[in-house]
Design a protein around this motif. Structure first.
Motif, PDB file in Angstrom:
ATOM      1  N   ALA A 148       0.812  -1.210   0.000  1.00  0.00           N
ATOM      2  CA  ALA A 148       0.000   0.000   0.000  1.00  0.00           C
ATOM      3  C   ALA A 148       0.848   1.263   0.000  1.00  0.00           C
ATOM      4  CB  ALA A 148      -0.931   0.007   1.215  1.00  0.00           C
ATOM      5  N   LEU A 149       2.098   1.151   0.439  1.00  0.00           N
ATOM      6  CA  LEU A 149       2.957   2.323   0.578  1.00  0.00           C
ATOM      7  C   LEU A 149       3.724   2.639  -0.693  1.00  0.00           C
ATOM      8  CD1 LEU A 149       4.447   1.551   4.111  1.00  0.00           C
ATOM      9  CD2 LEU A 149       2.500   3.027   3.551  1.00  0.00           C
ATOM     10  N   GLY A 150       4.119   1.606  -1.425  1.00  0.00           N
ATOM     11  CA  GLY A 150       4.976   1.809  -2.586  1.00  0.00           C
ATOM     12  C   GLY A 150       4.211   2.032  -3.868  1.00  0.00           C
ATOM     13  N   SER A 151       4.824   2.764  -4.772  1.00  0.00           N
ATOM     14  CA  SER A 151       4.181   3.097  -6.039  1.00  0.00           C
ATOM     15  C   SER A 151       4.157   1.926  -7.000  1.00  0.00           C
ATOM     16  CB  SER A 151       4.918   4.277  -6.690  1.00  0.00           C
ATOM     17  OG  SER A 151       6.308   4.008  -6.782  1.00  0.00           O
ATOM     18  N   ALA A 152       5.013   0.931  -6.804  1.00  0.00           N
ATOM     19  CA  ALA A 152       5.093  -0.184  -7.754  1.00  0.00           C
ATOM     20  C   ALA A 152       5.181  -1.533  -7.055  1.00  0.00           C
ATOM     21  CB  ALA A 152       6.306  -0.002  -8.676  1.00  0.00           C
ATOM     22  N   TRP A 213       8.804   7.529  -6.882  1.00  0.00           N
ATOM     23  CA  TRP A 213      10.002   6.817  -6.432  1.00  0.00           C
ATOM     24  C   TRP A 213       9.793   6.089  -5.102  1.00  0.00           C
ATOM     25  CZ3 TRP A 213      10.656   9.065  -1.768  1.00  0.00           C
ATOM     26  CH2 TRP A 213      10.206  10.383  -1.632  1.00  0.00           C
ATOM     27  N   LEU A 214       8.573   6.022  -4.579  1.00  0.00           N
ATOM     28  CA  LEU A 214       8.372   5.439  -3.252  1.00  0.00           C
ATOM     29  C   LEU A 214       8.767   3.959  -3.196  1.00  0.00           C
ATOM     30  CD1 LEU A 214       5.103   6.989  -1.763  1.00  0.00           C
ATOM     31  CD2 LEU A 214       7.390   6.989  -0.749  1.00  0.00           C
ATOM     32  N   SER A 215       8.481   3.211  -4.243  1.00  0.00           N
ATOM     33  CA  SER A 215       8.897   1.808  -4.222  1.00  0.00           C
ATOM     34  C   SER A 215      10.411   1.684  -4.246  1.00  0.00           C
ATOM     35  CB  SER A 215       8.279   1.038  -5.397  1.00  0.00           C
ATOM     36  OG  SER A 215       6.991   0.554  -5.065  1.00  0.00           O
ATOM     37  N   ARG A 216      11.085   2.603  -4.932  1.00  0.00           N
ATOM     38  CA  ARG A 216      12.553   2.588  -4.918  1.00  0.00           C
ATOM     39  C   ARG A 216      13.071   2.908  -3.514  1.00  0.00           C
ATOM     40  NH1 ARG A 216      14.981   1.850  -9.354  1.00  0.00           N
ATOM     41  NH2 ARG A 216      16.940   2.875  -8.827  1.00  0.00           N
ATOM     42  N   TYR A 217      12.384   3.797  -2.823  1.00  0.00           N
ATOM     43  CA  TYR A 217      12.762   4.087  -1.433  1.00  0.00           C
ATOM     44  C   TYR A 217      12.622   2.845  -0.559  1.00  0.00           C
ATOM     45  CZ  TYR A 217      12.082   5.616   3.380  1.00  0.00           C
ATOM     46  OH  TYR A 217      12.136   5.718   4.747  1.00  0.00           O
ATOM     47  N   LEU A 218      11.489   2.164  -0.673  1.00  0.00           N
ATOM     48  CA  LEU A 218      11.268   0.954   0.128  1.00  0.00           C
ATOM     49  C   LEU A 218      12.307  -0.115  -0.203  1.00  0.00           C
ATOM     50  CD1 LEU A 218       7.382   0.771  -0.095  1.00  0.00           C
ATOM     51  CD2 LEU A 218       8.729   1.363   1.936  1.00  0.00           C
ATOM     52  N   ARG A 219      12.658  -0.235  -1.470  1.00  0.00           N
ATOM     53  CA  ARG A 219      13.664  -1.229  -1.856  1.00  0.00           C
ATOM     54  C   ARG A 219      15.053  -0.808  -1.403  1.00  0.00           C
ATOM     55  NH1 ARG A 219      10.228  -1.874  -7.254  1.00  0.00           N
ATOM     56  NH2 ARG A 219       8.921  -3.622  -6.558  1.00  0.00           N
ATOM     57  N   VAL A 250      20.036  14.885  -9.090  1.00  0.00           N
ATOM     58  CA  VAL A 250      19.494  13.888  -8.176  1.00  0.00           C
ATOM     59  C   VAL A 250      18.021  13.639  -8.449  1.00  0.00           C
ATOM     60  CG1 VAL A 250      18.968  13.416  -5.754  1.00  0.00           C
ATOM     61  CG2 VAL A 250      21.170  14.404  -6.372  1.00  0.00           C
ATOM     62  N   GLU A 251      17.292  14.671  -8.882  1.00  0.00           N
ATOM     63  CA  GLU A 251      15.841  14.566  -8.959  1.00  0.00           C
ATOM     64  C   GLU A 251      15.326  13.790 -10.171  1.00  0.00           C
ATOM     65  OE1 GLU A 251      17.168  18.576 -10.614  1.00  0.00           O
ATOM     66  OE2 GLU A 251      17.562  17.347  -8.850  1.00  0.00           O
ATOM     67  N   LEU A 252      16.194  13.316 -11.031  1.00  0.00           N
ATOM     68  CA  LEU A 252      15.744  12.475 -12.132  1.00  0.00           C
ATOM     69  C   LEU A 252      15.100  11.205 -11.587  1.00  0.00           C
ATOM     70  CD1 LEU A 252      18.817  12.749 -14.539  1.00  0.00           C
ATOM     71  CD2 LEU A 252      16.615  13.901 -14.773  1.00  0.00           C
ATOM     72  N   ASP A 253      14.040  10.756 -12.248  1.00  0.00           N
ATOM     73  CA  ASP A 253      13.311   9.579 -11.771  1.00  0.00           C
ATOM     74  C   ASP A 253      13.668   8.344 -12.584  1.00  0.00           C
ATOM     75  OD1 ASP A 253      11.848  10.702  -9.663  1.00  0.00           O
ATOM     76  OD2 ASP A 253      10.329  11.480 -11.038  1.00  0.00           O
ATOM     77  N   GLU A 254      14.225   7.333 -11.909  1.00  0.00           N
ATOM     78  CA  GLU A 254      14.480   6.050 -12.539  1.00  0.00           C
ATOM     79  C   GLU A 254      13.184   5.239 -12.587  1.00  0.00           C
ATOM     80  OE1 GLU A 254      18.276   7.017 -10.181  1.00  0.00           O
ATOM     81  OE2 GLU A 254      16.136   7.465 -10.128  1.00  0.00           O
ATOM     82  N   PRO A 255      13.080   4.251 -13.488  1.00  0.00           N
ATOM     83  CA  PRO A 255      11.905   3.376 -13.479  1.00  0.00           C
ATOM     84  C   PRO A 255      11.737   2.718 -12.108  1.00  0.00           C
ATOM     85  CG  PRO A 255      13.187   3.037 -15.482  1.00  0.00           C
ATOM     86  CD  PRO A 255      14.002   3.934 -14.602  1.00  0.00           C
ATOM     87  N   ALA A 256      10.492   2.597 -11.674  1.00  0.00           N
ATOM     88  CA  ALA A 256      10.228   2.127 -10.313  1.00  0.00           C
ATOM     89  C   ALA A 256      10.813   0.745 -10.049  1.00  0.00           C
ATOM     90  CB  ALA A 256       8.725   2.124 -10.050  1.00  0.00           C
ATOM     91  N   ASP A 257      10.787  -0.137 -11.049  1.00  0.00           N
ATOM     92  CA  ASP A 257      11.256  -1.508 -10.860  1.00  0.00           C
ATOM     93  C   ASP A 257      12.705  -1.711 -11.275  1.00  0.00           C
ATOM     94  OD1 ASP A 257       8.921  -2.457  -9.774  1.00  0.00           O
ATOM     95  OD2 ASP A 257       8.063  -3.061 -11.694  1.00  0.00           O
ATOM     96  N   ALA A 258      13.385  -0.662 -11.666  1.00  0.00           N
ATOM     97  CA  ALA A 258      14.772  -0.795 -12.107  1.00  0.00           C
ATOM     98  C   ALA A 258      15.690  -1.084 -10.920  1.00  0.00           C
ATOM     99  CB  ALA A 258      15.221   0.473 -12.812  1.00  0.00           C
ATOM    100  N   PRO A 259      16.853  -1.685 -11.173  1.00  0.00           N
ATOM    101  CA  PRO A 259      17.799  -1.957 -10.076  1.00  0.00           C
ATOM    102  C   PRO A 259      18.259  -0.674  -9.387  1.00  0.00           C
ATOM    103  CG  PRO A 259      18.379  -3.199 -12.037  1.00  0.00           C
ATOM    104  CD  PRO A 259      17.313  -2.226 -12.447  1.00  0.00           C
TER     105      PRO A 259
END
Length: 339
Positions: A148-152, A213-219, A250-259
């Motif tokens: 529920a917290l992550g975008s992806a 980027w929330l899912s990237r944060y969680l990961r 820094v503010e560029l957004d990587e794909p949510a599921d990318a490494p």
């Protein structure tokens, strides 16, 4: 503790983490995890778990395979949970996280709107400054309801179920009611099932949209915690307050599921937690990985390499072709680098 007890405690903890986190395993065969607050609902729980699932039921589980007895609870802040006679798990609310003295496995829950606001503030700080809440990086701390917290983060839906003492069935203690133990139809998790009684679903959707980027944060929290468990410290995460490549925003957004790209003074790591793969690369290769992550394509990475690294297109394309082989199996856009 003998080997059998250690194995039982480890398996029970794995089931608790799956139940609480809302994470869907990438590999392996795992059935549903069902948590019963009342042993009176055991027959119902057995019908939900399938052939390979786990049921947590209070009291003595008897000899029923796949049923784990427990004492205590996992839903409320301050709850203490005992299973397999050796596994203690604590539950805390999110706002208490910075003050945790971690004494054992701990589930951290978003239990209120204030908790959710605190989570977002901490995520924003990590994004802007690269500063992560220290306690969340402890190997024994697990954040609940990440789906529920992550975008992806995909929701496991009825892969995990919590049955209250009164017979209400939810995906999680703070989720909306899917039905009851007397329901005659299959349960359908539907949309936003896991924190709907804690945070308005519209708010969850809005805040995730504002922070892709929330899912990237969680990961990032997950991989830093795993590295801590292995005794490895001091890593910086690309896209969270820092970039490895000079001048790259820094503010560029990587794909949510990318490494994720991480580094410290000793090594550079490419961590694909979705596919459970980790690669060690050199410093120069790590910069190209970063350009692939932020650029989204080999062609764009070549342009960024010219701007930030002073490399010509042919040199960059050759280097990307080498990365194609080394990082095969990850979600990096490394194919067709020479095109």
């Amino acid at each position: 503790m003998n080997e059998q007890d250690t194995t039982a405690a480890r398996d029970a903890l794995a089931a608790v983490v799956r139940l609480s986190s809302g994470l869907v395993p990438w590999q392996g065969s795992h059935g549903p995890v069902v948590f019963l607050e009342s042993a009176g609902h055991l027959e119902f729980g057995l019908g939900l778990r399938g052939a390979e699932g786990v049921v947590f039921s209070p009291g003595d589980p008897g000899t029923e395979e796949g049923v784990l007895g427990y004492e205590g609870g996992l839903a409320e802040p301050g709850d203490e949970f005992l299973a397999a006679d050796t596994l203690f798990v604590y539950t805390q609310d999110y706002l208490a996280t910075p003050f945790l003295a971690v004494a054992g496995p701990t589930i951290v829950r978003i239990g209120s709107a204030a908790d959710y606001s605190g989570f977002l503030e901490d995520a924003d700080l990590a994004r802007a400054k690269g500063t992560f809440v220290e306690q969340l990086l402890h190997p024994g701390v697990f954040l609940a309801d990440q789906c529920a917290l992550g975008s992806a983060h995909p929701c496991p839906g009825t892969y995990r179920l919590h049955v209250s003492a009164s017979g209400e069935v939810r995906t999680a203690p703070g989720g909306r009611v899917l039905g009851t133990v007397t329901s005659q139809v299959p349960f359908d998790a539907g949309d936003e099932p896991c924190l709907a009684e804690v945070v308005e679903p519209e708010v969850l959707r809005r805040e995730r949209a504002r922070r892709p980027w929330l899912s990237r944060y969680l990961r990032a929290v997950e991989v830093l915690r795993d590295l801590r468990a292995a005794g490895r410290h001091g890593y910086t995460v690309s896209g969270f307050g820092h970039r490895l490549t000079p001048g790259l925003p820094v503010e560029l957004d990587e794909p949510a599921d990318a490494p994720l790209l991480l580094w410290n003074d000793e090594e550079h790591l490419v961590c694909d937690l979705v596919r459970e793969r980790v690669f060690r690369v050199g410093a120069d290769a790590a910069k190209l990985v970063e350009l692939l992550l932020t650029g989204g394509s080999p062609a764009r990475a070549c342009e960024l390499a010219a701007t930030h690294l002073g490399l010509d297109a042919a040199t960059t394309a050759d280097a990307l072709d080498v990365l194609t082989g080394k990082l095969a199996g990850t979600a990096l856009p490394v194919t067709g680098a020479a095109a």
